[in-house]
Design an enzyme around this catalytic site. Sequence first.
Site, mmCIF file in Angstrom:
data_model
loop_
_atom_site.group_PDB
_atom_site.id
_atom_site.type_symbol
_atom_site.label_atom_id
_atom_site.label_comp_id
_atom_site.label_asym_id
_atom_site.label_seq_id
_atom_site.Cartn_x
_atom_site.Cartn_y
_atom_site.Cartn_z
ATOM 1 N N GLY A 1 0.983 -0.167 -5.821
ATOM 2 C CA GLY A 1 1.543 0.819 -6.732
ATOM 3 C C GLY A 1 0.570 1.910 -7.133
ATOM 4 O O GLY A 1 -0.565 1.988 -6.660
ATOM 5 N N CYS B 1 -10.380 -2.721 -5.783
ATOM 6 C CA CYS B 1 -9.232 -1.958 -5.307
ATOM 7 C C CYS B 1 -8.424 -1.377 -6.478
ATOM 8 O O CYS B 1 -8.853 -0.420 -7.106
ATOM 9 C CB CYS B 1 -8.378 -2.833 -4.385
ATOM 10 S SG CYS B 1 -7.335 -1.877 -3.252
ATOM 11 N N PHE B 2 -7.267 -1.930 -6.815
ATOM 12 C CA PHE B 2 -6.507 -1.455 -7.965
ATOM 13 C C PHE B 2 -7.355 -1.594 -9.228
ATOM 14 O O PHE B 2 -7.305 -0.741 -10.117
ATOM 15 C CB PHE B 2 -5.214 -2.268 -8.092
ATOM 16 C CG PHE B 2 -4.118 -1.585 -8.868
ATOM 17 C CD1 PHE B 2 -3.433 -0.499 -8.336
ATOM 18 C CD2 PHE B 2 -3.759 -2.023 -10.125
ATOM 19 C CE1 PHE B 2 -2.417 0.123 -9.047
ATOM 20 C CE2 PHE B 2 -2.747 -1.416 -10.844
ATOM 21 C CZ PHE B 2 -2.070 -0.331 -10.301
ATOM 22 N N GLN C 1 -9.527 1.403 -9.562
ATOM 23 C CA GLN C 1 -8.796 2.560 -10.068
ATOM 24 C C GLN C 1 -8.540 2.436 -11.572
ATOM 25 O O GLN C 1 -8.624 3.433 -12.306
ATOM 26 C CB GLN C 1 -7.476 2.688 -9.301
ATOM 27 C CG GLN C 1 -7.667 2.978 -7.824
ATOM 28 C CD GLN C 1 -6.471 2.609 -6.973
ATOM 29 O OE1 GLN C 1 -5.405 2.272 -7.481
ATOM 30 N NE2 GLN C 1 -6.654 2.651 -5.653
ATOM 31 N N GLY D 1 -3.987 3.434 -1.012
ATOM 32 C CA GLY D 1 -3.419 4.747 -0.816
ATOM 33 C C GLY D 1 -3.728 5.694 -1.954
ATOM 34 O O GLY D 1 -3.317 6.854 -1.925
ATOM 35 N N HIS E 1 -12.371 -4.454 -0.188
ATOM 36 C CA HIS E 1 -12.118 -5.884 -0.349
ATOM 37 C C HIS E 1 -13.310 -6.724 0.126
ATOM 38 O O HIS E 1 -13.401 -7.080 1.303
ATOM 39 C CB HIS E 1 -10.867 -6.293 0.440
ATOM 40 C CG HIS E 1 -9.602 -5.773 -0.137
ATOM 41 N ND1 HIS E 1 -8.831 -6.500 -1.008
ATOM 42 C CD2 HIS E 1 -8.988 -4.578 0.009
ATOM 43 C CE1 HIS E 1 -7.778 -5.784 -1.368
ATOM 44 N NE2 HIS E 1 -7.857 -4.612 -0.767
ATOM 45 N N GLU F 1 -13.826 -9.795 -0.402
ATOM 46 C CA GLU F 1 -13.435 -11.169 -0.028
ATOM 47 C C GLU F 1 -13.050 -11.249 1.440
ATOM 48 O O GLU F 1 -13.284 -12.252 2.099
ATOM 49 C CB GLU F 1 -12.289 -11.663 -0.915
ATOM 50 C CG GLU F 1 -10.909 -11.187 -0.543
ATOM 51 C CD GLU F 1 -10.666 -9.724 -0.868
ATOM 52 O OE1 GLU F 1 -9.689 -9.151 -0.356
ATOM 53 O OE2 GLU F 1 -11.460 -9.132 -1.640
#
Length: 396
Positions: free
Chosen positions: A243, A269-270, A273, A313, A359, A361
């Site tokens: 999202g 990642c998210f 952000q 994205g 990432h 991991e």
Amino acid sequence: MTAPAPTTQRQRRARVPAVLVLEDGRTFRGEAYGAIGETFGEAVFNTGMSGYQETLTDPSYHRQVVVMTAPQIGNTGWNDEDDESSRIWVAGYVVRDPARVASNWRSRRSLDEELVRQGVVGISGVDTRALTRHLRERGAMRCGIFSGEALADPAALLARVQQSPEMKGADLCAEVATTEAYVVPAIGEKKFTVAALDLGIKAMTPQRMAERGIEVHVLPANSTLEDVYAVNPDGVFFSNGPGDPATADQQVALAQAVLERKTPFFGICFGNQILGRALGFGTYKLKYGHRGINQPVQDRTTGKVEVTAHNHGFAVNAPLDKVSDTPYGRVQVSHVCLNDDVVEGLQALDVPAFSVQYHPEAAAGPHDAAYLFDRFVELMRGDDKHSVKLMEGQRA
């Protein structure tokens, strides 16, 4: 245990025509792969040559139709050990040449059979090179895959694609996150407790922390500050997820409260952000994003270049050439993508917080960035060497 005898796609069923329709009107014809029917999502491409099972089960791909740039997919079949979550999350799957035989000692069924079992609509026989070039030039866009009875007049299919929801402005993390808290125990001696906010967490993430003696309390995406500190954490972690980060106001406020308390913070990642927004930076949608396991990133604290796994994205809009002043002190971009200078990491200099856009991991590899979990351990120990290095580099 003996693996079942391999079967070919032709032996499984007759070929069924299928079509992929992009929102700009371009179409690609092929054959049904996986479930027959229709699906809608954002068309994106993944450049990984392996790890398709981990990709399919990554919650960050929720509502996306994934185009694989590697020409042959499915040659190792599907096993019961490598899933990153409890289900396949991609909205649809696009491949050029499905493997005719699934051959691996851990394989339990073919990829096609698993897609059918989970109702994932896909298409094969597509010129994925041409499709990827189109998405690189025009950008990620909405699409639909139609097969069987879902096939209809092209104009009608295009209209349905254009009416489907966009990824920009999509609030999706609560749709993929756990609804109940659970604990992943430390392996061996317990050294730390971490509260991990599940925004679409992958199974390997708490595993990597558990390997370092961390007891991980995985919490729902809508958890409050009281929920986080009820586990008495030594550190707080924000996971990857799907999202638009512009919709994550609740999680941003939570991250700000953690920063105010100066609890060690790590985001992926998210989570990167969200930390960026919490610090006062903006976020924006990339033209076609970074997705794959071969993305070059430089760790600016060491100068080392890593090959990394990506699935994003959106990105943080922070200056690369200076230390920024924020409400929580000074912050510098710690990692940068060498392909396009996209911000790939943030390091706070005055509070114990850092994050990366990729990432570490990386269950399917590469493992160049696994040290970031060790860096989180250092932060919880109070041994924050990397902020010092950044500060010294800035003074120089």
